[in-house]
Design an enzyme around this catalytic site. Structure first.
Site, PDB file in Angstrom:
ATOM      1  N   ARG A  87      48.451  45.197  40.552  1.00 38.45           N
ATOM      2  CA  ARG A  87      47.582  44.023  40.598  1.00 38.45           C
ATOM      3  C   ARG A  87      48.169  42.862  39.792  1.00 38.45           C
ATOM      4  NH1 ARG A  87      43.866  47.491  42.364  1.00 38.45           N
ATOM      5  NH2 ARG A  87      45.283  47.155  44.069  1.00 38.45           N
ATOM      6  N   HIS A 114      49.000  39.125  41.209  1.00 42.43           N
ATOM      7  CA  HIS A 114      48.445  37.916  40.602  1.00 42.43           C
ATOM      8  C   HIS A 114      49.564  36.999  40.123  1.00 42.43           C
ATOM      9  CE1 HIS A 114      43.974  38.810  39.920  1.00 42.43           C
ATOM     10  NE2 HIS A 114      44.429  39.691  40.782  1.00 42.43           N
ATOM     11  N   VAL A 127      50.176  33.188  42.266  1.00 47.38           N
ATOM     12  CA  VAL A 127      49.878  31.974  41.526  1.00 47.38           C
ATOM     13  C   VAL A 127      51.173  31.451  40.916  1.00 47.38           C
ATOM     14  CG1 VAL A 127      48.482  30.950  39.705  1.00 47.38           C
ATOM     15  CG2 VAL A 127      47.614  32.925  40.970  1.00 47.38           C
ATOM     16  N   GLY A 159      54.165  31.554  41.772  1.00 45.80           N
ATOM     17  CA  GLY A 159      55.396  32.328  41.958  1.00 45.80           C
ATOM     18  C   GLY A 159      55.579  33.427  40.928  1.00 45.80           C
ATOM     19  N   ASN A 161      40.678  37.367  36.841  1.00 50.40           N
ATOM     20  CA  ASN A 161      41.367  38.224  35.873  1.00 50.40           C
ATOM     21  C   ASN A 161      40.650  39.554  35.670  1.00 50.40           C
ATOM     22  OD1 ASN A 161      39.121  37.764  34.320  1.00 50.40           O
ATOM     23  ND2 ASN A 161      40.179  36.621  32.721  1.00 50.40           N
ATOM     24  N   HIS A 174      45.369  48.418  48.292  1.00 44.47           N
ATOM     25  CA  HIS A 174      44.055  48.959  47.917  1.00 44.47           C
ATOM     26  C   HIS A 174      43.952  50.461  48.182  1.00 44.47           C
ATOM     27  CE1 HIS A 174      41.885  44.795  47.893  1.00 44.47           C
ATOM     28  NE2 HIS A 174      42.720  44.966  46.898  1.00 44.47           N
ATOM     29  N   THR A 175      45.032  51.098  48.489  1.00 45.54           N
ATOM     30  CA  THR A 175      45.057  52.558  48.590  1.00 45.54           C
ATOM     31  C   THR A 175      44.967  53.204  47.213  1.00 45.54           C
ATOM     32  OG1 THR A 175      46.380  54.463  49.296  1.00 45.54           O
ATOM     33  CG2 THR A 175      47.608  52.539  48.618  1.00 45.54           C
ATOM     34  N   ASP A 188      49.013  56.110  49.913  1.00 44.21           N
ATOM     35  CA  ASP A 188      49.209  56.624  51.274  1.00 44.21           C
ATOM     36  C   ASP A 188      48.503  55.695  52.263  1.00 44.21           C
ATOM     37  OD1 ASP A 188      46.512  57.097  50.959  1.00 44.21           O
ATOM     38  OD2 ASP A 188      46.701  59.267  50.756  1.00 44.21           O
TER      39      ASP A 188
HETATM   40  C1  LIG Z   1      38.791  36.567  31.907  1.00 43.35           C
HETATM   41  O1  LIG Z   1      38.315  35.238  32.009  1.00 43.35           O
HETATM   42  C2  LIG Z   1      37.135  34.999  31.284  1.00 43.35           C
HETATM   43  C3  LIG Z   1      36.710  33.563  31.523  1.00 43.35           C
HETATM   44  O2  LIG Z   1      36.587  33.309  32.870  1.00 43.35           O
HETATM   45  C4  LIG Z   1      37.405  35.253  29.792  1.00 43.35           C
HETATM   46  O3  LIG Z   1      36.197  35.107  29.079  1.00 43.35           O
HETATM   47  C5  LIG Z   1      37.926  36.691  29.613  1.00 43.35           C
HETATM   48  O4  LIG Z   1      38.289  36.911  28.276  1.00 43.35           O
HETATM   49  C6  LIG Z   1      39.145  36.914  30.486  1.00 43.35           C
HETATM   50  N1  LIG Z   1      39.572  38.330  30.414  1.00 43.35           N
HETATM   51  C7  LIG Z   1      40.810  38.683  30.097  1.00 43.35           C
HETATM   52  C8  LIG Z   1      41.102  40.156  30.132  1.00 43.35           C
HETATM   53  O5  LIG Z   1      41.681  37.901  29.803  1.00 43.35           O
END
Ligand SMILES: *[C@@H]1O[C@H](CO)[C@@H](O)[C@H](O)[C@H]1NC(C)=O
Ligand SMILES: *[C@@H]1O[C@H](CO)[C@@H](O)[C@H](O)[C@H]1NC(C)=O
Ligand SMILES: *[C@@H]1O[C@H](CO)[C@@H](O)[C@H](O)[C@H]1NC(C)=O
Ligand SMILES: *[C@@H]1O[C@H](CO)[C@@H](O)[C@H](O)[C@H]1NC(C)=O
Ligand SMILES: *[C@@H]1O[C@H](CO)[C@@H](O)[C@H](O)[C@H]1NC(C)=O
Ligand SMILES: *[C@@H]1O[C@H](CO)[C@@H](O)[C@H](O)[C@H]1NC(C)=O
Length: 351
Positions: free
Chosen positions: A71, A75, A79, A81, A103, A204-205, A258
């Site tokens: 993941r 991400h 975003v 690159g 996140n 998503h497996t 799988d």
């Molecule tokens: C995820 O984003 C939120 C704000 O949208 C923030 O409060 C939180 O700490 C962030 N979590 C991580 C793991 O960075």
């Protein structure tokens, strides 16, 4: 977790017989200028074995960590690159990708795993390998240790200097309630075709999701594309909108990489709208079926799509930098270099 351990034993017994090794060729996965299959060969010859040996230990303890790394890589690449910008902690210069709502799927352990690898690698090879390359390699191994295909990855990425803005992060990460149409448009903008979109969704497996990513399919009205027994199970796990619990993305084989995810979709047991709609939309349903019927075909398309994704807007040559700590730009902590050499890395049992 006991459950993950049981399936891990199963996975390691599968690995012993080496089910599938996919060797991507330059033809089906063209390389961006500046990247190569053996970029670190002379400067860090042990790189791949350092990563693989360390991750073998990590995943033996908890195979659930594999999805977290995968993941993180998605991400990062979607975003701005694959430049390890997702690893940057927010700073005075502004909030980072980590502070933006999508996140929630990023696990703190994943960041630690990458930084730990970075320490081991830099201790042995010096500051020669970027956090972006380390994340890419760790992702390949996460897939491998989960029972998925093994494949070569192009290397030579540099780490970015720019924080991604909140808007940029939101605009580039389609959410779990996206329709297939929205997914096709969002990833189409990054030049992925329908086959590649369906293949990448196959990530998503493995992995888990919080209830809030799918409870709108249950309450107040049940999404008619949800199979009833599956819906009942989800309701038991998430008794109301946004219950703070998690469940597996692929309930058939939650920790094994799988093609069962596609069997889920055919049985209307996809967890997210963005999953299930791939089987509803006529442009993608045939592809879902073909992957459900032929796991080798899924692995082949997945590997090609991952290699393509891992090259999105990469920095190469003299662009960017090689971070001395994955969560901080070098300019933000000039004093860091001195301390790198003294860092204690326990248990470097690679050689
Ligand atoms: C995820 O984003 C939120 C704000 O949208 C923030 O409060 C939180 O700490 C962030 N979590 C991580 C793991 O960075
Ligand atoms: C971010 O997006 C919101 C909503 O679309 C908009 O109001 C805001 O001006 C944007 N911020 C920046 C810095 O572009
Ligand atoms: C993707 O979207 C951006 C911004 O809207 C646009 O400038 C770019 O041309 C699009 N790329 C493709 C391949 O559609
Ligand atoms: C969700 O549950 C976890 C673990 O039980 C807990 O640590 C966390 O604080 C909870 N979050 C919310 C928003 O209730
Ligand atoms: C499954 O896919 C692989 C990889 O593309 C292909 O070589 C094989 O012929 C396919 N098998 C069947 C039964 O179609
Ligand atoms: C810079 O790095 C050193 C060494 O790890 C650390 O102790 C210090 O807190 C860092 N400073 C900042 C501003 O991040």
């Amino acid at each position: 977790m006991a459950a993950s351990f049981t399936s891990l034993v199963f996975i390691f017994s599968l690995l012993a017989s080496q089910l599938f090794v996919y060797q991507a060729t330059a033809e089906d996965a063209p390389l961006v200028n500046g990247l190569s299959w053996n970029f670190h060969k002379s400067t860090c010859p042990k790189l791949e074995s350092i990563v693989r040996n360390q991750l073998k230990k990590v995943y033996k303890k908890d195979i659930g960590q594999a999805a977290g790394i995968l993941r993180l890589h998605f991400h990062d690449c979607f975003v701005q690159g694959c430049d390890a910008s997702v690893l940057l902690e927010g700073s005075a210069s502004g909030p980072s990708e980590q502070d933006t709502p999508p996140n929630l799927t990023l696990r703190p352990e994943a960041f630690k795993i990458i930084e730990d690898l970075r320490q081991r690698i830099h201790k042995i090879c010096g500051r020669t390998v970027s956090c972006a390359d380390i994340t890419t390699l760790a992702t390949r191994d996460a897939i491998f240790f989960s029972g998925g295909p093994d494949y070569a990855v192009p290397l030579g990425r540099r780490d970015g200097l720019n924080f991604a803005t909140r808007n940029e992060t939101l605009a580039n990460l389609p959410g779990p309630s996206s329709t297939a149409d929205a997914l096709l448009r969002s990833l189409g903008n990054k030049t992925f075709d329908a086959t590649e979109v369906v293949a990448l969704s196959g990530a998503h497996t493995i992995g888990r999701s919080h209830c809030n990513s799918f409870t709108r399919r249950l309450y107040p009205n049940q999404d008619p594309t949800l199979e009833q027994n599956f819906a009942n199970n989800l309701k038991a796990i998430c008794p109301e909108l946004n219950t703070n619990t998690t469940t597996f993305l692929d309930f058939r084989t939650p920790n094994t990489f799988d093609n069962k995810y596609y069997i889920d979709l055919i049985n209307r047991q996809g967890l997210f709208t963005s999953d299930q709609d791939l089987f509803t939309d006529s442009r993608t349903s045939g592809i879902v079926r073909s992957f459900a019927e032929n796991q080798s075909l899924f692995f082949e398309k997945f590997v090609q799509s991952m290699i393509k994704m891992s090259q999105l807007k990469v920095l190469t040559g003299n662009q960017g930098e090689i971070r001395a700590k994955c969560s901080v730009r070098n300019t933000d902590n000039a004093s860091f270099f001195k301390s790198v050499v003294e860092e204690v890395v326990e248990d470097v049992s690679v050689f």
